[in-house]
Design a protein around this motif. Structure first.
Motif, PDB file in Angstrom:
ATOM      1  N   ASN A   1      33.074  53.256  33.339  1.00 28.20           N
ATOM      2  CA  ASN A   1      31.741  52.781  32.986  1.00 28.20           C
ATOM      3  C   ASN A   1      31.418  51.503  33.752  1.00 28.20           C
ATOM      4  O   ASN A   1      32.273  50.943  34.441  1.00 28.20           O
ATOM      5  N   ASN A   2      30.203  51.036  33.594  1.00 32.62           N
ATOM      6  CA  ASN A   2      29.725  49.855  34.315  1.00 32.62           C
ATOM      7  C   ASN A   2      30.532  48.617  33.958  1.00 32.62           C
ATOM      8  O   ASN A   2      30.859  47.807  34.825  1.00 32.62           O
ATOM      9  N   SER A   3      30.853  48.446  32.706  1.00 35.23           N
ATOM     10  CA  SER A   3      31.589  47.268  32.258  1.00 35.23           C
ATOM     11  C   SER A   3      32.984  47.209  32.879  1.00 35.23           C
ATOM     12  O   SER A   3      33.430  46.158  33.347  1.00 35.23           O
ATOM     13  N   THR A   4      33.674  48.329  32.885  1.00 34.37           N
ATOM     14  CA  THR A   4      35.007  48.387  33.487  1.00 34.37           C
ATOM     15  C   THR A   4      34.924  48.162  34.986  1.00 34.37           C
ATOM     16  O   THR A   4      35.761  47.466  35.570  1.00 34.37           O
ATOM     17  N   ALA A   5      33.901  48.725  35.615  1.00 37.66           N
ATOM     18  CA  ALA A   5      33.705  48.526  37.058  1.00 37.66           C
ATOM     19  C   ALA A   5      33.502  47.044  37.355  1.00 37.66           C
ATOM     20  O   ALA A   5      34.096  46.500  38.293  1.00 37.66           O
ATOM     21  N   LYS A   6      32.677  46.383  36.551  1.00 34.07           N
ATOM     22  CA  LYS A   6      32.416  44.951  36.765  1.00 34.07           C
ATOM     23  C   LYS A   6      33.691  44.140  36.636  1.00 34.07           C
ATOM     24  O   LYS A   6      33.961  43.243  37.445  1.00 34.07           O
ATOM     25  N   ASN A   7      34.506  44.439  35.635  1.00 29.78           N
ATOM     26  CA  ASN A   7      35.768  43.718  35.454  1.00 29.78           C
ATOM     27  C   ASN A   7      36.718  43.949  36.625  1.00 29.78           C
ATOM     28  O   ASN A   7      37.386  43.023  37.078  1.00 29.78           O
ATOM     29  N   THR A   8      36.757  45.174  37.129  1.00 25.24           N
ATOM     30  CA  THR A   8      37.617  45.492  38.265  1.00 25.24           C
ATOM     31  C   THR A   8      37.173  44.741  39.514  1.00 25.24           C
ATOM     32  O   THR A   8      37.983  44.159  40.233  1.00 25.24           O
ATOM     33  N   VAL A   9      35.870  44.725  39.766  1.00 29.00           N
ATOM     34  CA  VAL A   9      35.341  44.044  40.945  1.00 29.00           C
ATOM     35  C   VAL A   9      35.569  42.541  40.837  1.00 29.00           C
ATOM     36  O   VAL A   9      35.957  41.883  41.812  1.00 29.00           O
TER      37      VAL A   9
ATOM     38  N   ASP B   1      37.965  41.063  39.280  1.00 31.69           N
ATOM     39  CA  ASP B   1      39.387  40.868  39.514  1.00 31.69           C
ATOM     40  C   ASP B   1      39.709  40.937  41.017  1.00 31.69           C
ATOM     41  O   ASP B   1      40.468  40.112  41.533  1.00 31.69           O
ATOM     42  N   LEU B   2      39.115  41.908  41.719  1.00 36.12           N
ATOM     43  CA  LEU B   2      39.301  42.007  43.174  1.00 36.12           C
ATOM     44  C   LEU B   2      38.826  40.743  43.881  1.00 36.12           C
ATOM     45  O   LEU B   2      39.489  40.237  44.794  1.00 36.12           O
ATOM     46  N   CYS B   3      37.663  40.247  43.463  1.00 38.97           N
ATOM     47  CA  CYS B   3      37.116  39.032  44.075  1.00 38.97           C
ATOM     48  C   CYS B   3      38.052  37.854  43.864  1.00 38.97           C
ATOM     49  O   CYS B   3      38.367  37.120  44.810  1.00 38.97           O
ATOM     50  N   GLU B   4      38.476  37.658  42.636  1.00 35.24           N
ATOM     51  CA  GLU B   4      39.292  36.494  42.310  1.00 35.24           C
ATOM     52  C   GLU B   4      40.676  36.540  42.953  1.00 35.24           C
ATOM     53  O   GLU B   4      41.236  35.509  43.309  1.00 35.24           O
ATOM     54  N   LYS B   5      41.227  37.750  43.136  1.00 35.31           N
ATOM     55  CA  LYS B   5      42.582  37.869  43.670  1.00 35.31           C
ATOM     56  C   LYS B   5      42.644  38.048  45.187  1.00 35.31           C
ATOM     57  O   LYS B   5      43.611  37.622  45.815  1.00 35.31           O
ATOM     58  N   PHE B   6      41.626  38.718  45.775  1.00 38.51           N
ATOM     59  CA  PHE B   6      41.757  39.112  47.178  1.00 38.51           C
ATOM     60  C   PHE B   6      40.569  38.785  48.078  1.00 38.51           C
ATOM     61  O   PHE B   6      40.757  38.517  49.259  1.00 38.51           O
ATOM     62  N   LEU B   7      39.364  38.865  47.580  1.00 37.28           N
ATOM     63  CA  LEU B   7      38.198  38.866  48.461  1.00 37.28           C
ATOM     64  C   LEU B   7      37.506  37.521  48.629  1.00 37.28           C
ATOM     65  O   LEU B   7      36.843  37.296  49.644  1.00 37.28           O
ATOM     66  N   VAL B   8      37.619  36.638  47.659  1.00 35.78           N
ATOM     67  CA  VAL B   8      36.861  35.392  47.669  1.00 35.78           C
ATOM     68  C   VAL B   8      37.809  34.208  47.498  1.00 35.78           C
ATOM     69  O   VAL B   8      38.700  34.237  46.654  1.00 35.78           O
TER      70      VAL B   8
ATOM     71  N   LYS C   1      31.299  31.024  46.843  1.00 39.48           N
ATOM     72  CA  LYS C   1      30.722  31.563  45.610  1.00 39.48           C
ATOM     73  C   LYS C   1      30.318  33.001  45.913  1.00 39.48           C
ATOM     74  O   LYS C   1      30.147  33.380  47.073  1.00 39.48           O
ATOM     75  N   TYR C   2      30.153  33.817  44.864  1.00 42.33           N
ATOM     76  CA  TYR C   2      29.834  35.222  45.101  1.00 42.33           C
ATOM     77  C   TYR C   2      28.940  35.794  44.013  1.00 42.33           C
ATOM     78  O   TYR C   2      28.887  35.270  42.903  1.00 42.33           O
ATOM     79  N   LYS C   3      28.235  36.865  44.403  1.00 44.75           N
ATOM     80  CA  LYS C   3      27.406  37.619  43.468  1.00 44.75           C
ATOM     81  C   LYS C   3      27.783  39.090  43.605  1.00 44.75           C
ATOM     82  O   LYS C   3      27.949  39.597  44.708  1.00 44.75           O
ATOM     83  N   ILE C   4      27.865  39.751  42.469  1.00 47.34           N
ATOM     84  CA  ILE C   4      28.237  41.166  42.437  1.00 47.34           C
ATOM     85  C   ILE C   4      27.014  41.995  42.059  1.00 47.34           C
ATOM     86  O   ILE C   4      26.296  41.656  41.115  1.00 47.34           O
ATOM     87  N   LYS C   5      26.807  43.078  42.782  1.00 45.61           N
ATOM     88  CA  LYS C   5      25.756  44.040  42.443  1.00 45.61           C
ATOM     89  C   LYS C   5      26.428  45.400  42.270  1.00 45.61           C
ATOM     90  O   LYS C   5      27.173  45.838  43.146  1.00 45.61           O
TER      91      LYS C   5
END
Length: 86
Positions: free
Chosen positions: A53-61, A63-70, A76-80
Motif C-alpha cells: 500500500n501507499n503507506s508501506t511504500a512511503k516508509n520503504t522509500v 528508509d532508502l533515502c535515509e540509508k542510501f540515497l540522501v 534535503k529531499y521530497k518524495i512523490k
C-alpha cells in the motif's frame, strides 16, 4: 502487491555551498540577456517500487533515502508517490 512510481527530488540544504549553482551564475554574470540568479543544482531519482500500500511504500522509500540515497547532513529531499501505470 501494487506498483508505485517513485520520484525523489534532492537539493542541497540552503546553508551549504553549491559549486554547480555558483558556476552557472558565473557563466551568466556577464550575459545581459539573462537576469537569473540564486541557482541551486540538485538531483532527481525515479524508480518503480512494489509494495502492499501507499503507506508501506512511503516508509520503504524514506528508509532508502535515509540509508542510501540522501546525505541528510548537506541535502534535503521530497518524495512523490504515484500509482504506476501497468
Amino acid at each position: 502487491m501494487r506498483k508505485f512510481k517513485i520520484t525523489i527530488d534532492i537539493m542541497p540544504i540552503d546553508s551549504v555551498l553549491d559549486p554547480q549553482g555558483e558556476a552557472i551564475e558565473l557563466i551568466l554574470k556577464n550575459n545581459p540577456n539573462y537576469q537569473a540568479n540564486n541557482f541551486r543544482v540538485g538531483k532527481k531519482i525515479e524508480f518503480t517500487l512494489e509494495s502492499n500500500n501507499n503507506s508501506t511504500a512511503k516508509n520503504t522509500v524514506k528508509d532508502l533515502c535515509e540509508k542510501f540515497l540522501v546525505n541528510e547532513i548537506i541535502e534535503k529531499y521530497k518524495i512523490k508517490i504515484e500509482n504506476a501505470k501497468n
